[in-house]
Each structure stands twice: as C-alpha cells, then as structure tokens.
Design a protein around this motif. Structure first.
Motif, short mmCIF file in Angstrom:
data_model
loop_
_atom_site.label_atom_id
_atom_site.label_comp_id
_atom_site.label_asym_id
_atom_site.label_seq_id
_atom_site.Cartn_x
_atom_site.Cartn_y
_atom_site.Cartn_z
N TRP A 103 25.91 58.98 53.17
CA TRP A 103 26.24 57.90 52.17
C TRP A 103 25.29 56.60 52.11
O TRP A 103 24.50 56.49 52.58
N SER A 104 25.53 56.16 50.89
CA SER A 104 24.77 54.96 50.75
C SER A 104 25.07 53.93 51.84
O SER A 104 26.27 53.74 52.41
N LYS A 105 24.18 52.69 51.99
CA LYS A 105 24.46 51.74 52.88
C LYS A 105 25.60 50.97 52.61
O LYS A 105 26.46 50.59 53.40
N ALA A 106 26.12 50.73 51.38
CA ALA A 106 27.25 50.05 50.86
C ALA A 106 28.35 50.73 51.24
O ALA A 106 29.34 50.12 51.58
N SER A 107 28.38 52.07 50.98
CA SER A 107 29.52 52.86 51.31
C SER A 107 29.87 52.84 52.85
O SER A 107 30.77 52.93 53.54
N ARG A 108 28.66 53.03 53.57
CA ARG A 108 28.61 52.69 55.02
C ARG A 108 29.33 51.51 55.54
O ARG A 108 30.19 51.43 56.54
N TYR A 109 28.88 50.31 54.96
CA TYR A 109 29.59 49.25 55.32
C TYR A 109 31.10 49.24 54.87
O TYR A 109 31.90 48.36 55.64
N HIS A 110 31.57 49.67 53.93
CA HIS A 110 32.72 49.82 53.24
C HIS A 110 33.53 50.26 54.18
O HIS A 110 34.77 50.08 54.74
N ARG A 111 33.09 51.71 54.75
CA ARG A 111 33.88 52.42 55.70
C ARG A 111 33.89 51.74 56.96
O ARG A 111 34.92 51.89 57.78
N ALA A 112 33.06 51.14 57.49
CA ALA A 112 32.92 50.54 58.94
C ALA A 112 34.05 49.35 58.58
O ALA A 112 34.85 49.19 59.77
N ALA A 113 34.05 48.84 57.70
CA ALA A 113 34.95 47.62 57.66
C ALA A 113 36.41 48.10 57.51
O ALA A 113 37.38 47.62 58.33
N GLN A 114 36.76 49.05 56.98
CA GLN A 114 38.05 49.85 57.23
C GLN A 114 38.37 50.27 58.21
O GLN A 114 39.53 49.95 58.81
N ARG A 115 37.27 50.83 59.18
CA ARG A 115 37.67 51.28 60.35
C ARG A 115 38.12 49.96 61.21
O ARG A 115 38.99 50.19 62.32
#
Length: 125
Positions: A103-115
């Motif tokens: 995944w892109s960095k932005a997608s990783r940050y978004h998924r981490a925030a959701q977690r």
C-alpha cells in the motif's frame, strides 16, 4: 514489417538502428527489412544494449502473422497451442526490489488510524 522498442539503451545503438529503421518516438523503431537485416539488427541490439531492454515484433508466416523477440525483459513470449502471447510474470516471479509491493504511505497511515480508533472503542466498552 519490424517494430523495435528499446528502453535504457545507449544513444549509439539508437543511431546505429536508424540506418535501417525509422525512429518514430524515442526508442521506438519501425521499418520493413529482410529477414537477414532483421536478424543482424537484433544481434547488434543484444550486443550493444548493455543494461537496457529490447522487444522486437516482426511479421512472419502463420496464423498470427507476427513473432516476438525479447532481451532482458520481464515479459516473455509464450506459445499457447500455436499462438504466441506475451506472458506477464506473476507477482511471485518478479525480482525483489523490481517493483514496490503493498500500500501507499497515505493508505498505511489511514489504516493505522482506523485500527487505533477501533482499538480505543473496544477498550472503552
């Protein structure tokens, strides 16, 4: 008819190929040449391409009326019951470091925030 596509090849090779083919775009050559000239040009491409890649498509007899040649390329010509197709490598066949997977960095940050939000809501219950 011959179509030759070069990637990351020396300028001298491109100049050499303009003797027989017309360069219609940087690294893309088109022309009509005899089988002998075509084979000699391909040998020259293989000799001089260094770290570059090359694909040659040329007309031939048969149902498909064309054939492929590749040099240092990920996609390989494959024969499927008499029909030649270009086989794209499966993701497990790709050399490590050739392409970034995941995944892109932005997608990783978004998924981490959701977690984090999901974990915080579970802790509060």
């Amino acid at each position: 008819m011959v179509i030759l596509v070069l990637s990351a090849c020396p300028v001298g090779l491109r100049g050499h190929l303009t003797r027989w083919f017309l360069e219609i775009s940087p690294g893309v050559f088109v022309g009509i040449a005899s089988a002998r000239v075509r084979e000699l040009a391909w040998q020259r491409v293989v000799e001089l391409s260094k770290d570059g890649r090359a694909i040659m498509i040329h007309s031939t007899r048969g149902e498909q009326r064309l054939a492929f040649k590749v040099h240092r390329h990920d996609w390989q010509p494959t024969d499927f019951d008499g029909i030649h197709l270009m086989r794209r490598p499966h993701t497990s066949d790709v050399k490590p470091g050739a392409a970034r997977a995941g995944w892109s960095k932005a997608s990783r940050y978004h998924r981490a925030a959701q977690r984090r939000t999901h974990e915080q809501s579970n802790e509060s219950e």
